[in-house]
Structures are given as structure tokens and as C-alpha cells.
Write a protein that holds these residues in place. Sequence first.
Motif, PDB file in Angstrom:
ATOM      1  N   HIS A   1     -84.962  14.100   3.446  1.00 56.64           N
ATOM      2  CA  HIS A   1     -83.978  14.139   2.159  1.00 56.64           C
ATOM      3  C   HIS A   1     -84.929  13.556   1.021  1.00 56.64           C
ATOM      4  O   HIS A   1     -85.333  12.315   1.332  1.00 56.64           O
ATOM      5  N   ARG A   2     -84.861  14.249  -0.250  1.00 54.55           N
ATOM      6  CA  ARG A   2     -85.521  13.747  -1.287  1.00 54.55           C
ATOM      7  C   ARG A   2     -84.642  13.094  -2.054  1.00 54.55           C
ATOM      8  O   ARG A   2     -83.635  13.219  -2.535  1.00 54.55           O
ATOM      9  N   ARG A   3     -84.996  11.562  -2.165  1.00 52.21           N
ATOM     10  CA  ARG A   3     -84.085  10.544  -3.016  1.00 52.21           C
ATOM     11  C   ARG A   3     -84.843   9.819  -4.089  1.00 52.21           C
ATOM     12  O   ARG A   3     -85.854  10.289  -4.353  1.00 52.21           O
ATOM     13  N   ALA A   4     -84.027   9.100  -4.919  1.00 49.84           N
ATOM     14  CA  ALA A   4     -84.339   8.352  -6.203  1.00 49.84           C
ATOM     15  C   ALA A   4     -85.595   7.630  -5.546  1.00 49.84           C
ATOM     16  O   ALA A   4     -85.832   7.075  -4.543  1.00 49.84           O
ATOM     17  N   LYS A   5     -86.520   7.601  -6.577  1.00 53.41           N
ATOM     18  CA  LYS A   5     -87.766   6.685  -6.007  1.00 53.41           C
ATOM     19  C   LYS A   5     -87.385   5.154  -5.836  1.00 53.41           C
ATOM     20  O   LYS A   5     -86.605   4.586  -6.633  1.00 53.41           O
ATOM     21  N   GLN A   6     -87.846   4.822  -4.895  1.00 57.70           N
ATOM     22  CA  GLN A   6     -87.451   3.329  -4.343  1.00 57.70           C
ATOM     23  C   GLN A   6     -87.869   2.258  -5.521  1.00 57.70           C
ATOM     24  O   GLN A   6     -87.266   1.277  -5.608  1.00 57.70           O
ATOM     25  N   MET A   7     -89.088   2.440  -6.127  1.00 53.92           N
ATOM     26  CA  MET A   7     -89.563   1.657  -7.144  1.00 53.92           C
ATOM     27  C   MET A   7     -88.564   1.362  -8.027  1.00 53.92           C
ATOM     28  O   MET A   7     -88.808   0.435  -9.157  1.00 53.92           O
ATOM     29  N   THR A   8     -87.701   2.406  -8.569  1.00 52.61           N
ATOM     30  CA  THR A   8     -86.809   2.182  -9.609  1.00 52.61           C
ATOM     31  C   THR A   8     -85.448   1.424  -9.263  1.00 52.61           C
ATOM     32  O   THR A   8     -84.531   1.080  -9.964  1.00 52.61           O
ATOM     33  N   LEU A   9     -85.395   1.029  -8.047  1.00 56.95           N
ATOM     34  CA  LEU A   9     -84.074   0.607  -7.312  1.00 56.95           C
ATOM     35  C   LEU A   9     -84.094  -1.006  -6.972  1.00 56.95           C
ATOM     36  O   LEU A   9     -85.350  -1.418  -6.708  1.00 56.95           O
ATOM     37  N   HIS A  10     -83.097  -1.766  -7.187  1.00 57.54           N
ATOM     38  CA  HIS A  10     -83.159  -3.042  -6.609  1.00 57.54           C
ATOM     39  C   HIS A  10     -82.895  -2.957  -4.977  1.00 57.54           C
ATOM     40  O   HIS A  10     -82.361  -1.863  -4.259  1.00 57.54           O
ATOM     41  N   ALA A  11     -83.033  -4.259  -4.372  1.00 54.29           N
ATOM     42  CA  ALA A  11     -83.084  -4.374  -2.973  1.00 54.29           C
ATOM     43  C   ALA A  11     -81.806  -3.774  -2.323  1.00 54.29           C
ATOM     44  O   ALA A  11     -81.984  -2.899  -1.323  1.00 54.29           O
ATOM     45  N   ALA A  12     -80.740  -4.013  -2.610  1.00 54.57           N
ATOM     46  CA  ALA A  12     -79.572  -3.366  -2.043  1.00 54.57           C
ATOM     47  C   ALA A  12     -79.465  -1.847  -2.051  1.00 54.57           C
ATOM     48  O   ALA A  12     -79.098  -1.178  -1.344  1.00 54.57           O
ATOM     49  N   ALA A  13     -79.886  -1.539  -3.500  1.00 51.48           N
ATOM     50  CA  ALA A  13     -79.721   0.104  -3.675  1.00 51.48           C
ATOM     51  C   ALA A  13     -80.739   0.459  -2.735  1.00 51.48           C
ATOM     52  O   ALA A  13     -80.801   1.937  -2.490  1.00 51.48           O
ATOM     53  N   ARG A  14     -81.974   0.203  -2.796  1.00 57.13           N
ATOM     54  CA  ARG A  14     -82.906   0.786  -1.874  1.00 57.13           C
ATOM     55  C   ARG A  14     -82.415   0.858  -0.630  1.00 57.13           C
ATOM     56  O   ARG A  14     -82.896   1.952   0.007  1.00 57.13           O
ATOM     57  N   ARG A  15     -81.679   0.055   0.156  1.00 63.33           N
ATOM     58  CA  ARG A  15     -81.391   0.361   1.537  1.00 63.33           C
ATOM     59  C   ARG A  15     -80.248   1.426   1.590  1.00 63.33           C
ATOM     60  O   ARG A  15     -80.485   2.414   2.459  1.00 63.33           O
ATOM     61  N   SER A  16     -79.646   1.590   0.324  1.00 62.63           N
ATOM     62  CA  SER A  16     -78.478   2.675   0.744  1.00 62.63           C
ATOM     63  C   SER A  16     -79.109   3.962   0.255  1.00 62.63           C
ATOM     64  O   SER A  16     -78.852   5.000   0.845  1.00 62.63           O
ATOM     65  N   ASN A  17     -80.119   3.904  -0.473  1.00 63.03           N
ATOM     66  CA  ASN A  17     -80.881   5.134  -0.916  1.00 63.03           C
ATOM     67  C   ASN A  17     -81.588   5.788   0.233  1.00 63.03           C
ATOM     68  O   ASN A  17     -81.694   6.869   0.414  1.00 63.03           O
ATOM     69  N   LEU A  18     -81.848   4.837   1.054  1.00 64.90           N
ATOM     70  CA  LEU A  18     -82.583   5.519   2.447  1.00 64.90           C
ATOM     71  C   LEU A  18     -81.965   6.113   3.517  1.00 64.90           C
ATOM     72  O   LEU A  18     -82.348   6.571   4.284  1.00 64.90           O
ATOM     73  N   LYS A  19     -80.534   5.841   3.516  1.00 59.91           N
ATOM     74  CA  LYS A  19     -79.805   6.231   4.759  1.00 59.91           C
ATOM     75  C   LYS A  19     -79.799   7.622   5.101  1.00 59.91           C
ATOM     76  O   LYS A  19     -79.846   8.592   4.056  1.00 59.91           O
ATOM     77  N   GLY A  20     -80.236   7.943   6.164  1.00 54.31           N
ATOM     78  CA  GLY A  20     -80.440   9.436   6.539  1.00 54.31           C
ATOM     79  C   GLY A  20     -81.699  10.141   5.994  1.00 54.31           C
ATOM     80  O   GLY A  20     -81.638  11.431   6.014  1.00 54.31           O
ATOM     81  N   ALA A  21     -82.783   9.455   5.133  1.00 54.61           N
ATOM     82  CA  ALA A  21     -83.692   9.992   4.492  1.00 54.61           C
ATOM     83  C   ALA A  21     -84.756  10.515   5.415  1.00 54.61           C
ATOM     84  O   ALA A  21     -85.495  11.620   5.337  1.00 54.61           O
ATOM     85  N   PHE A  22     -84.807   9.947   6.723  1.00 54.33           N
ATOM     86  CA  PHE A  22     -85.977  10.156   7.629  1.00 54.33           C
ATOM     87  C   PHE A  22     -85.340  10.676   8.963  1.00 54.33           C
ATOM     88  O   PHE A  22     -84.058  10.585   9.354  1.00 54.33           O
ATOM     89  N   SER A  23     -85.920  11.775   9.663  1.00 52.22           N
ATOM     90  CA  SER A  23     -85.752  12.085  10.918  1.00 52.22           C
ATOM     91  C   SER A  23     -86.845  11.925  12.038  1.00 52.22           C
ATOM     92  O   SER A  23     -88.013  12.099  11.341  1.00 52.22           O
ATOM     93  N   ILE A  24     -86.764  11.755  13.151  1.00 52.58           N
ATOM     94  CA  ILE A  24     -87.696  11.509  14.121  1.00 52.58           C
ATOM     95  C   ILE A  24     -87.353  12.522  15.329  1.00 52.58           C
ATOM     96  O   ILE A  24     -86.516  12.989  15.542  1.00 52.58           O
ATOM     97  N   HIS A  25     -88.653  13.069  15.726  1.00 56.01           N
ATOM     98  CA  HIS A  25     -88.670  14.192  16.648  1.00 56.01           C
ATOM     99  C   HIS A  25     -89.448  13.673  18.169  1.00 56.01           C
ATOM    100  O   HIS A  25     -90.653  12.918  17.849  1.00 56.01           O
ATOM    101  N   GLY A  26     -89.088  13.945  19.222  1.00 60.10           N
ATOM    102  CA  GLY A  26     -89.787  13.753  20.524  1.00 60.10           C
ATOM    103  C   GLY A  26     -89.671  12.254  20.795  1.00 60.10           C
ATOM    104  O   GLY A  26     -89.479  11.684  20.204  1.00 60.10           O
ATOM    105  N   GLU A  27     -90.293  12.087  22.063  1.00 62.96           N
ATOM    106  CA  GLU A  27     -90.375  10.735  22.777  1.00 62.96           C
ATOM    107  C   GLU A  27     -91.478   9.875  21.757  1.00 62.96           C
ATOM    108  O   GLU A  27     -92.215  10.311  21.594  1.00 62.96           O
ATOM    109  N   LEU A  28     -91.086   8.669  22.037  1.00 65.74           N
ATOM    110  CA  LEU A  28     -92.110   7.729  21.694  1.00 65.74           C
ATOM    111  C   LEU A  28     -92.499   6.838  22.739  1.00 65.74           C
ATOM    112  O   LEU A  28     -91.619   6.427  23.732  1.00 65.74           O
TER     113      LEU A  28
END
Length: 234
Positions: free
Chosen positions: A161-188
Amino acid sequence: MIFNKVNYSLFFNQQCSLCQLQPAEISGLCEDCHADLPWLLLGCPICGLPRSSPDQPCSLCQQKSFKFDRTEAPLEYRFPINSLLPGIKYQRRIQALGWLAELLVHHLQDRCETWPDLLIPVPMHPIDEALRGFNQAELLAERLSRKLQIRCHSGQLRKVHRRAKQMTLHAAARRSNLKGAFSIHGELPKSVALIDDIMTTGATADEIAALLKNQGASQVQVWVLARTPEPDRD
Ligand SMILES: [Zn+2]
Ligand SMILES: [Zn+2]
């Protein structure tokens, strides 16, 4: 013989990558430029935050705020690093990544007691990566992988998911802005190092570390070139 020696130095001595004036002695830099870098000498062992007291976790890490276990950063995000890293991203001065990666390798060789099984660069959204033409975290991870002989996998973690640029946000907003932004595939594997150029609040690394741990990793280190001195600085 002296003539040969002079010629040899003319052809083979590289100039310092920063000042371009003196011969490169250490990791592509002259001794003066190397000594003048903003070295991060004392940092929180978990999030890397620069501190004045010995290796104790910072107040945030004492509250177990982060999912990652350790951060390695050789430099503070101060001059000239705070102009070099944006220069790599926005003016395509990619050659600086070469000597910066060397600094990180030397730092890791001094500090790391156990090595991860896999390097994963922090991904960009495919649209942002296409616009920039490269992902600096991926270029850095590939260099580290070659130097340290550790497998690197850039396709396993994706930014979906393409979200607002992290550098424009404060700490709390950075965390909520990233929810669900990444996905991982396969075993680690059990031990993974996440690679990025800079850590600011740690929100991106934290979001990804939670995903990596859900997918089987038990140890997540974060390796960055530079750490910001204060979490909310930008
Ligand atoms: Zn120099
Ligand atoms: Zn900390």
C-alpha cells in the motif's frame, strides 16, 4: 625506481570520496574526512538512539516499544550524512553508497557476534521505486550481501500500500500510517537483518519486524547507515 613509485601512486591512489583532495586511506575516505564523520559512539542497544550514558536501553526501549531486537548504525544523521543520504535518493548520487556500505561493513565486523541468515531490504512501493529508478535500501543490502557473504532476498517482503510519506508525519502518525503497508511471502530463517539507509522513529522497522516475527523469524536486527539523534526530529 622513485619515478616508478610516483607513477604508481598517480595511477592507483584514489582520491577521498568526500573532499576529493587527499588520497583515500580508509573505506574510500581520507583520514581527516573519516575522523570528522558524525560517528555514533554510544547508542541504545535496541533502537540505536544516540545517548550519553553507557549501553543501557533508552526509555522507549525499557517499555519494550519495538519488535526488533537490536539496531546497528555506525553514524548519526548529522552533517554531512544528512545531505549525503538525501543526495543518494533525490539526486541519484548512488556512488556514495559504495563507501557508506564499507563503513557499515567495518562497523558490523567490529560489533556483531552472531550473523543473521538473511538480509531483507526495506521495500519501496513499486510505483515509488519506478519513479525513483532504484531502491537505495536494496542497493545497500546487495553490497552488504556480497561483502559479508549473507543471502539477500528483496522479493520476499513487499510494500503493498502506498501511504503518505513518513517524513511528513509525527511519531504516532507514522505508526498508524504503516498499518498493513507491507506483506511477506514464504518461510523465513530464525535470524534476519532488515536493511535501510536511515532510522528515524523506528516505526517502519517496527512494523516490518512484527511481520517477520509472525512469519517465523525469532531474531530481527536492523542495520542502517545512520540513526537520527532524536525520534521526532523530522
Ligand atoms: Zn577527505
Ligand atoms: Zn532504544
